[in-house]
Motif scaffolding. Structure first.
Motif, short mmCIF file in Angstrom:
data_model
loop_
_atom_site.label_atom_id
_atom_site.label_comp_id
_atom_site.label_asym_id
_atom_site.label_seq_id
_atom_site.Cartn_x
_atom_site.Cartn_y
_atom_site.Cartn_z
N GLN A 6 0.83 -1.20 0.00
CA GLN A 6 0.00 0.00 0.00
C GLN A 6 0.87 1.26 0.00
O GLN A 6 0.62 2.20 -0.75
N ARG A 7 1.91 1.28 0.81
CA ARG A 7 2.81 2.44 0.85
C ARG A 7 3.52 2.63 -0.48
O ARG A 7 3.67 3.77 -0.95
N VAL A 8 3.95 1.55 -1.11
CA VAL A 8 4.62 1.65 -2.41
C VAL A 8 3.66 2.17 -3.46
O VAL A 8 4.02 3.04 -4.27
N ALA A 9 2.43 1.69 -3.46
CA ALA A 9 1.44 2.16 -4.44
C ALA A 9 1.18 3.66 -4.29
O ALA A 9 1.11 4.39 -5.28
N ILE A 10 1.08 4.12 -3.07
CA ILE A 10 0.84 5.55 -2.82
C ILE A 10 2.07 6.36 -3.23
O ILE A 10 1.95 7.41 -3.87
N ALA A 11 3.25 5.88 -2.89
CA ALA A 11 4.48 6.59 -3.28
C ALA A 11 4.59 6.68 -4.80
O ALA A 11 4.97 7.73 -5.33
N ARG A 12 4.26 5.61 -5.50
CA ARG A 12 4.33 5.64 -6.96
C ARG A 12 3.32 6.64 -7.53
O ARG A 12 3.63 7.36 -8.48
N ALA A 13 2.14 6.68 -6.95
CA ALA A 13 1.12 7.64 -7.42
C ALA A 13 1.58 9.07 -7.19
O ALA A 13 1.44 9.92 -8.07
N ILE A 14 2.15 9.34 -6.04
CA ILE A 14 2.64 10.69 -5.73
C ILE A 14 3.79 11.07 -6.66
O ILE A 14 3.88 12.21 -7.12
N ALA A 15 4.68 10.12 -6.94
CA ALA A 15 5.84 10.39 -7.78
C ALA A 15 5.45 10.79 -9.20
O ALA A 15 6.19 11.51 -9.87
N LYS A 16 4.28 10.38 -9.64
CA LYS A 16 3.81 10.74 -10.98
C LYS A 16 3.30 12.18 -11.05
O LYS A 16 2.93 12.66 -12.11
N ASN A 17 3.25 12.85 -9.90
CA ASN A 17 2.86 14.25 -9.81
C ASN A 17 1.47 14.52 -10.40
O ASN A 17 1.30 15.39 -11.26
N PRO A 18 0.45 13.81 -9.94
CA PRO A 18 -0.89 14.01 -10.49
C PRO A 18 -1.52 15.31 -9.98
O PRO A 18 -1.13 15.84 -8.94
N LYS A 19 -2.50 15.80 -10.70
CA LYS A 19 -3.26 16.97 -10.25
C LYS A 19 -4.29 16.56 -9.21
O LYS A 19 -4.70 17.35 -8.38
N LEU A 20 -4.72 15.31 -9.28
CA LEU A 20 -5.73 14.75 -8.38
C LEU A 20 -5.21 13.42 -7.86
O LEU A 20 -4.74 12.58 -8.63
N LEU A 21 -5.30 13.23 -6.54
CA LEU A 21 -4.88 11.98 -5.93
C LEU A 21 -6.10 11.37 -5.24
O LEU A 21 -6.65 11.96 -4.31
N LEU A 22 -6.54 10.20 -5.74
CA LEU A 22 -7.67 9.49 -5.16
C LEU A 22 -7.14 8.36 -4.29
O LEU A 22 -6.38 7.51 -4.76
N CYS A 23 -7.56 8.33 -3.03
CA CYS A 23 -7.07 7.32 -2.09
C CYS A 23 -8.26 6.58 -1.48
O CYS A 23 -9.03 7.18 -0.72
#
Length: 79
Positions: A6-23
């Protein structure tokens, strides 16, 4: 473990620099300390980006949420 994944998935999502982060239940598989650290990081990110967190945990939205909505019987209510 599930928490590490779960932490890796969130880190990968953040690293992509999205405008919107859905968790969706981002703290579900985390211990209390890692959940706190993650929520603090998401709160910091929310200063620059839209972060949407779906949770059943009232502590999450009471402590970290800026705006909350309740989904009940197919209807959405603002709080």
């Amino acid at each position: 473990s599930g928490g590490e994944q779960q932490r890796v998935a969130i880190a990968r999502a953040i690293a992509k620099n999205p405008k919107l982060l859905l968790c969706d239940e981002p703290t579900g598989a985390l211990d209390e300390e890692n959940a706190r650290l993650l929520l603090e990081a998401l709160k910091e990110i929310s200063k620059e980006k839209l972060v949407v967190v779906v949770t059943h945990n009232p502590m999450v939205f009471e402590r970290y949420g800026d705006q909350r909505f309740l989904l009940k019987e197919g209807a959405i209510y603002a709080h």
